[in-house]
Write a protein that holds these residues in place. Sequence first.
Motif, PDB file in Angstrom:
ATOM      1  N   ARG A   7       7.810   3.480 -10.253  1.00 44.89           N
ATOM      2  CA  ARG A   7       7.078   4.539 -11.510  1.00 44.89           C
ATOM      3  C   ARG A   7       6.032   4.675 -11.066  1.00 44.89           C
ATOM      4  NH1 ARG A   7      10.883   6.022 -11.920  1.00 44.89           N
ATOM      5  NH2 ARG A   7      13.040   6.116 -13.663  1.00 44.89           N
ATOM      6  N   ASP A   8       5.614   5.724  -9.904  1.00 49.13           N
ATOM      7  CA  ASP A   8       3.786   6.426  -9.869  1.00 49.13           C
ATOM      8  C   ASP A   8       3.648   5.485  -9.226  1.00 49.13           C
ATOM      9  OD1 ASP A   8       4.863   8.782 -11.330  1.00 49.13           O
ATOM     10  OD2 ASP A   8       4.040   8.261 -12.940  1.00 49.13           O
ATOM     11  N   VAL A   9       3.604   5.004  -8.135  1.00 51.23           N
ATOM     12  CA  VAL A   9       3.158   3.881  -7.188  1.00 51.23           C
ATOM     13  C   VAL A   9       2.716   4.289  -6.507  1.00 51.23           C
ATOM     14  CG1 VAL A   9       3.496   2.362  -5.840  1.00 51.23           C
ATOM     15  CG2 VAL A   9       5.333   2.391  -7.851  1.00 51.23           C
ATOM     16  N   ASP A  10       1.119   4.077  -6.311  1.00 56.59           N
ATOM     17  CA  ASP A  10       0.235   4.501  -5.867  1.00 56.59           C
ATOM     18  C   ASP A  10      -0.375   2.977  -4.832  1.00 56.59           C
ATOM     19  OD1 ASP A  10       0.128   6.891  -6.328  1.00 56.59           O
ATOM     20  OD2 ASP A  10      -1.343   6.816  -7.955  1.00 56.59           O
ATOM     21  N   ILE A  11      -0.701   2.596  -3.453  1.00 55.89           N
ATOM     22  CA  ILE A  11      -0.647   1.496  -2.497  1.00 55.89           C
ATOM     23  C   ILE A  11      -1.436   2.391  -1.503  1.00 55.89           C
ATOM     24  CG2 ILE A  11      -0.661   0.329  -1.237  1.00 55.89           C
ATOM     25  CD1 ILE A  11       2.455  -0.218  -2.347  1.00 55.89           C
ATOM     26  N   VAL A  12      -3.027   1.341  -2.254  1.00 49.39           N
ATOM     27  CA  VAL A  12      -4.193   2.077  -0.890  1.00 49.39           C
ATOM     28  C   VAL A  12      -5.268   1.047  -0.182  1.00 49.39           C
ATOM     29  CG1 VAL A  12      -6.676   3.043  -0.768  1.00 49.39           C
ATOM     30  CG2 VAL A  12      -4.790   3.584  -2.265  1.00 49.39           C
ATOM     31  N   PHE A  13      -4.667   0.591   1.257  1.00 55.63           N
ATOM     32  CA  PHE A  13      -5.610  -0.401   1.792  1.00 55.63           C
ATOM     33  C   PHE A  13      -7.106   0.310   2.498  1.00 55.63           C
ATOM     34  CE2 PHE A  13      -1.100   0.238   2.771  1.00 55.63           C
ATOM     35  CZ  PHE A  13      -1.074  -1.511   2.495  1.00 55.63           C
ATOM     36  N   GLY A  14      -8.326  -0.282   1.158  1.00 57.74           N
ATOM     37  CA  GLY A  14      -9.642  -0.339   1.343  1.00 57.74           C
ATOM     38  C   GLY A  14     -10.254  -1.060   0.417  1.00 57.74           C
ATOM     39  N   ASP A  15     -11.681  -0.394   0.481  1.00 54.67           N
ATOM     40  CA  ASP A  15     -12.953  -0.723  -0.500  1.00 54.67           C
ATOM     41  C   ASP A  15     -12.373   0.262  -1.879  1.00 54.67           C
ATOM     42  OD1 ASP A  15     -12.395  -3.415   0.825  1.00 54.67           O
ATOM     43  OD2 ASP A  15     -13.786  -2.525   1.879  1.00 54.67           O
ATOM     44  N   ALA A  43       0.985   5.122   0.393  1.00 47.51           N
ATOM     45  CA  ALA A  43       2.214   4.953  -0.527  1.00 47.51           C
ATOM     46  C   ALA A  43       1.071   6.210  -1.777  1.00 47.51           C
ATOM     47  CB  ALA A  43       3.072   4.017  -1.324  1.00 47.51           C
ATOM     48  N   ALA A  44       1.859   7.151  -2.009  1.00 42.04           N
ATOM     49  CA  ALA A  44       1.321   8.022  -3.052  1.00 42.04           C
ATOM     50  C   ALA A  44       2.630   8.561  -4.163  1.00 42.04           C
ATOM     51  CB  ALA A  44       0.721   8.977  -2.408  1.00 42.04           C
ATOM     52  N   GLY A  45       2.025   8.055  -5.183  1.00 42.54           N
ATOM     53  CA  GLY A  45       3.342   8.720  -6.863  1.00 42.54           C
ATOM     54  C   GLY A  45       4.813   8.369  -6.595  1.00 42.54           C
ATOM     55  N   VAL A  46       5.703   7.427  -6.002  1.00 41.85           N
ATOM     56  CA  VAL A  46       6.636   7.094  -5.283  1.00 41.85           C
ATOM     57  C   VAL A  46       7.597   6.779  -6.425  1.00 41.85           C
ATOM     58  CG1 VAL A  46       7.566   5.219  -4.478  1.00 41.85           C
ATOM     59  CG2 VAL A  46       6.151   6.037  -3.077  1.00 41.85           C
ATOM     60  N   ASN A  47       8.368   7.460  -6.624  1.00 40.94           N
ATOM     61  CA  ASN A  47       9.327   7.487  -8.489  1.00 40.94           C
ATOM     62  C   ASN A  47      10.442   7.359  -7.289  1.00 40.94           C
ATOM     63  OD1 ASN A  47       8.247   8.352 -10.614  1.00 40.94           O
ATOM     64  ND2 ASN A  47       6.915   9.694  -9.242  1.00 40.94           N
ATOM     65  N   LEU A  48      11.476   6.371  -7.481  1.00 43.07           N
ATOM     66  CA  LEU A  48      12.430   5.836  -7.562  1.00 43.07           C
ATOM     67  C   LEU A  48      12.943   4.527  -8.057  1.00 43.07           C
ATOM     68  CD1 LEU A  48      14.264   6.002  -5.139  1.00 43.07           C
ATOM     69  CD2 LEU A  48      12.866   4.207  -3.164  1.00 43.07           C
ATOM     70  N   THR A  49      15.142   5.381  -8.252  1.00 48.57           N
ATOM     71  CA  THR A  49      15.540   4.065  -8.598  1.00 48.57           C
ATOM     72  C   THR A  49      16.713   3.518  -8.057  1.00 48.57           C
ATOM     73  OG1 THR A  49      14.521   4.874 -11.682  1.00 48.57           O
ATOM     74  CG2 THR A  49      17.025   3.414 -10.851  1.00 48.57           C
ATOM     75  N   VAL A  50      16.778   2.304  -8.148  1.00 49.46           N
ATOM     76  CA  VAL A  50      17.921   1.542  -7.267  1.00 49.46           C
ATOM     77  C   VAL A  50      18.886   0.933  -8.213  1.00 49.46           C
ATOM     78  CG1 VAL A  50      17.813  -0.067  -5.465  1.00 49.46           C
ATOM     79  CG2 VAL A  50      15.827   1.255  -5.968  1.00 49.46           C
ATOM     80  N   GLU A  51      20.062   1.200  -8.023  1.00 46.04           N
ATOM     81  CA  GLU A  51      20.656   0.845  -9.491  1.00 46.04           C
ATOM     82  C   GLU A  51      21.304  -0.457  -9.136  1.00 46.04           C
ATOM     83  OE1 GLU A  51      20.987   2.448 -11.977  1.00 46.04           O
ATOM     84  OE2 GLU A  51      20.351   3.875 -11.812  1.00 46.04           O
ATOM     85  N   ARG A  52      21.505  -1.342  -9.572  1.00 45.44           N
ATOM     86  CA  ARG A  52      22.243  -3.126  -9.212  1.00 45.44           C
ATOM     87  C   ARG A  52      23.480  -2.339  -7.761  1.00 45.44           C
ATOM     88  NH1 ARG A  52      21.357  -6.887 -12.867  1.00 45.44           N
ATOM     89  NH2 ARG A  52      20.435  -6.702 -14.612  1.00 45.44           N
ATOM     90  N   GLY A  53      23.456  -3.594  -7.017  1.00 46.36           N
ATOM     91  CA  GLY A  53      24.939  -3.295  -6.370  1.00 46.36           C
ATOM     92  C   GLY A  53      24.660  -1.987  -5.421  1.00 46.36           C
ATOM     93  N   GLU A  54      23.333  -1.610  -5.151  1.00 51.57           N
ATOM     94  CA  GLU A  54      23.315   0.012  -4.687  1.00 51.57           C
ATOM     95  C   GLU A  54      22.368  -0.367  -3.023  1.00 51.57           C
ATOM     96  OE1 GLU A  54      22.576   4.577  -6.011  1.00 51.57           O
ATOM     97  OE2 GLU A  54      20.428   3.176  -5.901  1.00 51.57           O
ATOM     98  N   ILE A  55      22.895   0.090  -2.229  1.00 51.23           N
ATOM     99  CA  ILE A  55      22.136   0.383  -0.582  1.00 51.23           C
ATOM    100  C   ILE A  55      20.905   1.065  -0.318  1.00 51.23           C
ATOM    101  CG2 ILE A  55      22.242   0.036   1.349  1.00 51.23           C
ATOM    102  CD1 ILE A  55      24.593  -1.475   1.386  1.00 51.23           C
ATOM    103  N   CYS A  56      19.747   1.287  -0.288  1.00 52.96           N
ATOM    104  CA  CYS A  56      19.226   2.297  -1.095  1.00 52.96           C
ATOM    105  C   CYS A  56      18.402   2.128   0.563  1.00 52.96           C
ATOM    106  CB  CYS A  56      17.845   2.285  -2.086  1.00 52.96           C
ATOM    107  SG  CYS A  56      16.735   3.302  -1.603  1.00 52.96           S
TER     108      CYS A  56
END
Length: 392
Positions: A7-15, A43-56
């Motif tokens: 949900r709205d995932v941002d990942i930043v490498f740095g100070d 990564a910026a603004g990542v929204n993704l749902t992976v259901e049970r038993g699913e290959i995403c």
Amino acid sequence: MAAIEFRDVDIVFGDRQKEALALIDKRATRDEILVQTGSVLGAAGVNLTVERGEICVLMGLSGSGKSTVLRAVNGLNTVARGSVSVSHDGKPVDVAACGEAMLREIRMRTVSMVFQQFGLLPWRSVRENVGFGLEIRGIAKDERKRIVDEKLAMVGLTQWADKHAHELSGGMQQRVGLARAFATDADILLMDEPFSALDPLIRDKMQDELLSLQSRIQKTILFVSHDLDEAMKLGNKIAILEGGRIVQAGTAEEILLRPANAYVAEFVKHTNPLNVLRGRSVMTPARALRRAEGAVLLDREGLVRIRVDAADRPVGVEVNGCEGKLGVVEGDAASFDTPCDIIVAPVDLKLNAAIALKRQSDHPIVFVDQLGRLAGLCGDDEIYASLLRRNA
């Protein structure tokens, strides 16, 4: 409850994360953020749902952020903002915010990882490599041996149990990595380009083996790949990333038929539609078919008819006023051995298999849903139209 939820995932490498996040909110590109802050956008603004038993499958060009997103699920990459929830003991846990003890518990019991370079310990035997996670967990030796033997049998390596990694081929080493991940009985498997180092023939075989295993064990798999054919083959869902952002997520058919932008269209333009499209995408749906006297008309003259019951399940066929024979195809079969007038097949049959079946009959294929109800028809016209639409 979903197995994994970003949900709205941002990942930043740095100070200078705060400044970088402000630029993310302004839709700045990775290059702009790097120039202005010296920080790297993962990564910026990542929204993704992976259901049970699913290959995403997460896919994109090198540096698109797919591995960065994958490694947020088990906390190997720190989330600067947003949440990454995993289903642990039936409850959602935010990996981005939980404590170290909970994170260790999730890594030991809920989330397992298969690496691109196998990650086998060369001084240990195949059996000892597969049981390593169980050993760390403190599982008793006899129980550990039982589980390891079961998983080695699952991947076809029983006779290699006492060998060392250097005595195995690349494909066999990859199967050891899979067995090690399966041995932990984790509900969620993270697979970071696990087959990319293998020769094409071995790679294709490993993909088939993974699908075969998945049909039996029904794990939730988040899979990273840069190969679109691999993604289309394996993924129930595909998420395409560019510059750390997901630009489209959906089924292989949705992405192939309705690319979200020029970047995605460029990605899929060389994909063979016969390997991706399924019956439901090409058929004339049941609601559009002509009917008369409790039967569905398969030709313009009404000489070929499918009788259906009250639930709309095909139960018989008439050809030129005479009783005909229905031939029912199971699974992904592309041939039918017994002579019949009309072939009935699952609605999710791939187009290449549908074409092979159509060559065995003068009449359209009848597609049915999981409950055996009429879903639609696929004849020459539908096949040609789907291919022309794809290439338009």
